[in-house]
Design a protein around this motif. Structure first.
Motif, PDB file in Angstrom:
ATOM      1  N   ILE A  36     -31.555 -12.798  17.555  1.00 27.66           N
ATOM      2  CA  ILE A  36     -31.235 -13.822  16.217  1.00 27.66           C
ATOM      3  C   ILE A  36     -32.286 -15.295  16.432  1.00 27.66           C
ATOM      4  N   VAL A  37     -32.859 -15.236  15.624  1.00 27.09           N
ATOM      5  CA  VAL A  37     -33.309 -16.598  15.413  1.00 27.09           C
ATOM      6  C   VAL A  37     -33.092 -16.971  14.008  1.00 27.09           C
ATOM      7  N   THR A  38     -32.561 -18.179  13.846  1.00 30.97           N
ATOM      8  CA  THR A  38     -31.907 -18.744  12.462  1.00 30.97           C
ATOM      9  C   THR A  38     -32.613 -19.793  11.623  1.00 30.97           C
ATOM     10  N   GLU A  57     -41.645 -11.223  19.561  1.00 29.43           N
ATOM     11  CA  GLU A  57     -40.926 -10.432  20.570  1.00 29.43           C
ATOM     12  C   GLU A  57     -39.866  -9.451  20.190  1.00 29.43           C
ATOM     13  N   GLY A  58     -39.924  -8.831  19.144  1.00 24.55           N
ATOM     14  CA  GLY A  58     -38.661  -8.174  18.717  1.00 24.55           C
ATOM     15  C   GLY A  58     -37.561  -8.831  18.176  1.00 24.55           C
ATOM     16  N   LYS A  59     -37.600  -9.861  17.886  1.00 33.61           N
ATOM     17  CA  LYS A  59     -36.568 -10.667  17.314  1.00 33.61           C
ATOM     18  C   LYS A  59     -36.343 -10.631  16.072  1.00 33.61           C
ATOM     19  N   VAL A  60     -35.395 -11.058  15.352  1.00 33.87           N
ATOM     20  CA  VAL A  60     -34.931 -10.731  14.055  1.00 33.87           C
ATOM     21  C   VAL A  60     -34.566 -12.097  13.590  1.00 33.87           C
ATOM     22  N   LEU A  61     -35.535 -12.377  12.288  1.00 31.12           N
ATOM     23  CA  LEU A  61     -35.177 -13.932  11.752  1.00 31.12           C
ATOM     24  C   LEU A  61     -34.087 -13.576  10.349  1.00 31.12           C
ATOM     25  N   VAL A  62     -33.059 -14.393  10.754  1.00 34.91           N
ATOM     26  CA  VAL A  62     -31.921 -14.660   9.900  1.00 34.91           C
ATOM     27  C   VAL A  62     -32.140 -15.659   9.017  1.00 34.91           C
ATOM     28  N   ILE A  90     -36.023  -8.987   9.377  1.00 35.91           N
ATOM     29  CA  ILE A  90     -35.765 -10.165   8.637  1.00 35.91           C
ATOM     30  C   ILE A  90     -34.658  -9.918   7.741  1.00 35.91           C
ATOM     31  N   ILE A  91     -33.519 -10.987   7.753  1.00 36.20           N
ATOM     32  CA  ILE A  91     -32.474 -10.717   7.078  1.00 36.20           C
ATOM     33  C   ILE A  91     -32.327 -12.010   6.135  1.00 36.20           C
ATOM     34  N   ARG A 127     -33.788 -25.308  11.859  1.00 39.61           N
ATOM     35  CA  ARG A 127     -33.850 -24.208  12.529  1.00 39.61           C
ATOM     36  C   ARG A 127     -32.939 -23.933  13.548  1.00 39.61           C
ATOM     37  N   ASN A 128     -32.490 -22.805  14.088  1.00 37.69           N
ATOM     38  CA  ASN A 128     -31.460 -22.841  15.302  1.00 37.69           C
ATOM     39  C   ASN A 128     -30.189 -23.514  15.105  1.00 37.69           C
ATOM     40  N   MET A 129     -29.786 -22.974  13.816  1.00 42.23           N
ATOM     41  CA  MET A 129     -28.442 -23.614  13.575  1.00 42.23           C
ATOM     42  C   MET A 129     -27.342 -22.108  13.508  1.00 42.23           C
ATOM     43  N   ILE A 130     -26.221 -22.276  13.745  1.00 46.57           N
ATOM     44  CA  ILE A 130     -25.351 -21.513  13.259  1.00 46.57           C
ATOM     45  C   ILE A 130     -24.957 -21.084  11.978  1.00 46.57           C
ATOM     46  N   LEU A 131     -25.510 -19.936  11.363  1.00 45.06           N
ATOM     47  CA  LEU A 131     -25.225 -19.683  10.020  1.00 45.06           C
ATOM     48  C   LEU A 131     -23.900 -18.874   9.820  1.00 45.06           C
ATOM     49  N   HIS A 132     -23.266 -19.219   8.631  1.00 43.70           N
ATOM     50  CA  HIS A 132     -22.185 -18.431   8.106  1.00 43.70           C
ATOM     51  C   HIS A 132     -22.428 -17.891   6.736  1.00 43.70           C
ATOM     52  N   PHE A 133     -22.467 -16.524   6.601  1.00 45.57           N
ATOM     53  CA  PHE A 133     -22.348 -15.953   5.454  1.00 45.57           C
ATOM     54  C   PHE A 133     -22.120 -14.690   5.553  1.00 45.57           C
ATOM     55  N   ALA A 134     -21.774 -13.722   4.487  1.00 51.27           N
ATOM     56  CA  ALA A 134     -21.504 -12.174   4.622  1.00 51.27           C
ATOM     57  C   ALA A 134     -20.373 -12.182   5.505  1.00 51.27           C
ATOM     58  N   ASP A 135     -19.259 -13.056   5.519  1.00 51.19           N
ATOM     59  CA  ASP A 135     -18.080 -13.057   6.426  1.00 51.19           C
ATOM     60  C   ASP A 135     -18.294 -13.014   7.972  1.00 51.19           C
ATOM     61  N   VAL A 136     -19.551 -13.432   8.322  1.00 52.37           N
ATOM     62  CA  VAL A 136     -19.858 -13.377   9.805  1.00 52.37           C
ATOM     63  C   VAL A 136     -20.517 -14.851  10.245  1.00 52.37           C
TER      64      VAL A 136
END
Length: 159
Positions: A36-38, A57-62, A90-91, A127-136
């Protein structure tokens, strides 16, 4: 890809978070995973474009777009940029546009919905913060797995 979120949940449920089923699948790759990259933005996709211009490099952008349904944060050009730079997915906690074109690209894309209006471009966000949504909570460098049954998060690679 042969992983299934259901199997991962069965084998590792004590170490996983399971996102609320709020996302629709739009990309041509319904099953994807990666580190995850946020990003946290609001109705401004400048940092989305900048980040997806970098090697994925195969990562997922949230992207935490605040759940806004008033404009799109990802369109076909940005999604194609992500493909070119080897992002797995990408989410978006927000909207995308150009959904028909995105459905033909070999990338996973999840979002709340579609919206035809593009975002503003002021370069505002974090960038690179802890994100909180969708109950996770989406922690940078954790792993996310998405398939037809849902989205799960793990502190380490499972696949």
């Amino acid at each position: 890809m042969t992983f299934l979120t259901t199997d991962l949940c069965d084998a590792h449920s004590e170490n996983l978070q399971v996102a609320s089923p709020i996302f629709k699948s739009y990309g041509g790759q319904p099953r994807f995973y990666g580190q995850i990259v946020t990003l946290k933005v609001f109705e401004d996709n400048s940092l989305v474009r900048t980040t997806l211009s970098e090697p994925g490099e195969g990562k997922v952008l949230v992207v935490d777009g605040g759940g806004s349904l008033r404009c799109a944060l990802v369109g076909d050009q940005i999604a194609a940029l992500a493909v070119d730079n080897h992002w797995a997915g990408i989410i978006v906690y927000g909207c995308i546009r150009d959904s028909v074109a995105i459905s033909k690209l070999p990338i996973g894309v999840r979002a709340l919905n579609t919206h035809p209006l593009k975002s503003v471009k002021k370069g505002v966000g974090d960038r690179n913060m802890i994100l909180h949504f969708a109950d996770v909570k989406f922690h940078p460098n954790d792993y996310v797995y998405a398939d037809e049954d849902g989205v799960i998060i793990s502190p380490s690679a499972l696949w």
